[in-house]
Design a protein around this motif. Structure first.
Motif, PDB file in Angstrom:
ATOM      1  N   SER A  45     -84.642 -83.281  31.550  1.00  0.00           N
ATOM      2  CA  SER A  45     -84.556 -81.713  31.603  1.00  0.00           C
ATOM      3  C   SER A  45     -83.841 -81.534  30.026  1.00  0.00           C
ATOM      4  O   SER A  45     -83.480 -80.149  29.827  1.00  0.00           O
ATOM      5  N   GLY A  46     -83.049 -82.404  29.196  1.00  0.00           N
ATOM      6  CA  GLY A  46     -82.670 -81.493  28.617  1.00  0.00           C
ATOM      7  C   GLY A  46     -81.217 -81.733  27.763  1.00  0.00           C
ATOM      8  O   GLY A  46     -80.642 -81.035  29.310  1.00  0.00           O
ATOM      9  N   SER A  47     -80.254 -81.324  27.076  1.00  0.00           N
ATOM     10  CA  SER A  47     -79.171 -81.229  27.421  1.00  0.00           C
ATOM     11  C   SER A  47     -78.026 -80.287  27.323  1.00  0.00           C
ATOM     12  O   SER A  47     -77.350 -80.503  28.678  1.00  0.00           O
ATOM     13  N   ASP A  48     -79.337 -78.997  27.839  1.00  0.00           N
ATOM     14  CA  ASP A  48     -79.093 -77.904  28.101  1.00  0.00           C
ATOM     15  C   ASP A  48     -77.986 -77.818  29.753  1.00  0.00           C
ATOM     16  O   ASP A  48     -77.085 -77.232  30.748  1.00  0.00           O
ATOM     17  N   ALA A  49     -79.205 -78.553  30.550  1.00  0.00           N
ATOM     18  CA  ALA A  49     -79.486 -78.389  31.859  1.00  0.00           C
ATOM     19  C   ALA A  49     -78.510 -79.816  32.245  1.00  0.00           C
ATOM     20  O   ALA A  49     -78.225 -79.622  33.791  1.00  0.00           O
ATOM     21  N   MET A  50     -78.489 -80.237  31.814  1.00  0.00           N
ATOM     22  CA  MET A  50     -76.881 -81.866  31.965  1.00  0.00           C
ATOM     23  C   MET A  50     -76.185 -81.131  32.447  1.00  0.00           C
ATOM     24  O   MET A  50     -75.653 -80.466  32.382  1.00  0.00           O
ATOM     25  N   ARG A  51     -76.169 -81.749  33.723  1.00  0.00           N
ATOM     26  CA  ARG A  51     -74.816 -81.638  34.643  1.00  0.00           C
ATOM     27  C   ARG A  51     -74.013 -82.726  34.667  1.00  0.00           C
ATOM     28  O   ARG A  51     -73.726 -84.070  35.168  1.00  0.00           O
ATOM     29  N   MET A  52     -72.450 -82.782  33.920  1.00  0.00           N
ATOM     30  CA  MET A  52     -71.710 -83.700  35.078  1.00  0.00           C
ATOM     31  C   MET A  52     -71.490 -84.703  36.200  1.00  0.00           C
ATOM     32  O   MET A  52     -71.634 -85.769  35.593  1.00  0.00           O
ATOM     33  N   GLY A  53     -72.165 -83.570  37.287  1.00  0.00           N
ATOM     34  CA  GLY A  53     -71.466 -84.537  38.387  1.00  0.00           C
ATOM     35  C   GLY A  53     -73.695 -85.435  38.403  1.00  0.00           C
ATOM     36  O   GLY A  53     -73.283 -86.115  38.829  1.00  0.00           O
ATOM     37  N   GLU A  54     -74.530 -84.204  37.514  1.00  0.00           N
ATOM     38  CA  GLU A  54     -75.784 -85.181  37.705  1.00  0.00           C
ATOM     39  C   GLU A  54     -75.084 -86.836  37.248  1.00  0.00           C
ATOM     40  O   GLU A  54     -75.820 -87.876  37.661  1.00  0.00           O
ATOM     41  N   VAL A  55     -74.746 -86.806  35.879  1.00  0.00           N
ATOM     42  CA  VAL A  55     -74.205 -87.709  34.797  1.00  0.00           C
ATOM     43  C   VAL A  55     -73.762 -89.307  36.039  1.00  0.00           C
ATOM     44  O   VAL A  55     -74.021 -90.381  36.010  1.00  0.00           O
ATOM     45  N   ALA A  56     -72.843 -88.353  36.685  1.00  0.00           N
ATOM     46  CA  ALA A  56     -71.939 -89.438  37.407  1.00  0.00           C
ATOM     47  C   ALA A  56     -72.252 -90.313  39.054  1.00  0.00           C
ATOM     48  O   ALA A  56     -72.654 -90.954  38.993  1.00  0.00           O
ATOM     49  N   GLU A  57     -73.173 -89.146  38.900  1.00  0.00           N
ATOM     50  CA  GLU A  57     -74.357 -90.195  40.195  1.00  0.00           C
ATOM     51  C   GLU A  57     -74.936 -90.555  39.884  1.00  0.00           C
ATOM     52  O   GLU A  57     -75.387 -92.214  40.382  1.00  0.00           O
ATOM     53  N   ARG A  58     -75.717 -90.464  38.391  1.00  0.00           N
ATOM     54  CA  ARG A  58     -77.111 -91.094  38.805  1.00  0.00           C
ATOM     55  C   ARG A  58     -75.556 -92.977  37.711  1.00  0.00           C
ATOM     56  O   ARG A  58     -76.811 -93.850  38.008  1.00  0.00           O
ATOM     57  N   ALA A  59     -74.683 -92.545  37.022  1.00  0.00           N
ATOM     58  CA  ALA A  59     -74.240 -93.300  36.514  1.00  0.00           C
ATOM     59  C   ALA A  59     -73.589 -94.591  37.943  1.00  0.00           C
ATOM     60  O   ALA A  59     -73.383 -95.183  37.521  1.00  0.00           O
ATOM     61  N   GLY A  60     -74.040 -93.705  39.009  1.00  0.00           N
ATOM     62  CA  GLY A  60     -73.050 -95.061  39.853  1.00  0.00           C
ATOM     63  C   GLY A  60     -71.199 -95.217  39.588  1.00  0.00           C
ATOM     64  O   GLY A  60     -70.799 -96.085  40.276  1.00  0.00           O
ATOM     65  N   VAL A  61     -70.283 -93.633  39.311  1.00  0.00           N
ATOM     66  CA  VAL A  61     -69.635 -93.599  39.143  1.00  0.00           C
ATOM     67  C   VAL A  61     -68.851 -92.415  39.825  1.00  0.00           C
ATOM     68  O   VAL A  61     -69.631 -91.659  39.775  1.00  0.00           O
ATOM     69  N   SER A  62     -67.812 -92.422  40.123  1.00  0.00           N
ATOM     70  CA  SER A  62     -67.260 -90.906  41.027  1.00  0.00           C
ATOM     71  C   SER A  62     -66.614 -90.442  39.592  1.00  0.00           C
ATOM     72  O   SER A  62     -66.426 -90.211  37.829  1.00  0.00           O
TER      73      SER A  62
END
Length: 207
Positions: A37-54
């Motif tokens: 989706s591009g970096s503009d659409a990226m959200r920190m919560g999405e990164v944490a969820e996909r990485a399996g971390v808090s």
């Protein structure tokens, strides 16, 4: 040194293997989200969820989304510098320098076309001062690599002129790549070919 420790964008450097692996998962997750989706659409919560971390664990290492993007940018730049160093290492004469540099331009352009994350990061460079600073440092380092090879095959040329022109050639190359990926493919191909021809003429002319 682990690649995640090279970046000044990290809030803290992971010292243990488990922490390093966690940071790598975060960066892989961010890369996948940028590809989608591009970096503009990226959200920190999405990164944490996909990485399996808090989310707290993510913020321990990356204070914001920009820090993730800068870490990825520095990683791509490090890979690019290694590619340039390898490409110029065996240069022993002017013809070899021209051939090697022309090949590096083609290689770089191919990487940009194949890497959506790199395209995304570079497209946003001018709007982000931190990324512009990273870009400038990278241009200087890459220019020094070109200047070293240039001196090796033309030992009698003026040092200051070579270093200045090598820095300019590398800076213009990065600008040409950004422009090329911003337009239609056929026009982009032509722009890169024009840049390469101009750069090679400049390198040959100084001797």
């Amino acid at each position: 040194m682990d690649k995640t420790e090279e970046s000044g964008a990290l809030r803290r450097a992971p010292s243990q293997k488990r922490s390093q692996e966690r940071v790598e998962r975060m960066l892989r997750a961010a890369t996948a989200l940028i590809e989608e989706s591009g970096s503009d659409a990226m959200r920190m919560g999405e990164v944490a969820e996909r990485a399996g971390v808090s989310i707290g664990s993510l913020y321990q290492y990356f204070p914001d989304k920009g820090a993730i993007v800068r870490t990825l940018a520095e990683r791509y730049n490090a890979e690019g510098r290694a590619c340039i160093a390898d490409g110029l290492a065996g240069v022993r004469d002017v013809d070899g320098l021209l051939q090697a540099f022309g090949g590096l331009v083609d290689t770089y352009y191919g990487i940009f076309l194949a890497e959506p994350v790199m395209r995304d990061i570079w497209s946003g460079t001018q709007a982000d001062k931190a990324l512009r600073d990273i870009d400038l440092r990278d241009s200087r380092t890459n220019g020094a690599l070109l200047a070293e090879a240039w001196h090796r095959v033309m030992p009698g040329v003026d040092t200051g002129e070579v270093e200045r022109k090598a820095f300019l050639i590398m800076s213009l190359g990065e600008a040409a790549m950004r422009l090329a990926i911003s337009v239609e493919r056929a026009e982009g191909d032509a722009l890169v070919a024009d840049y390469k021809a101009m750069a090679l003429r400049e390198i040959a002319a100084i001797g």
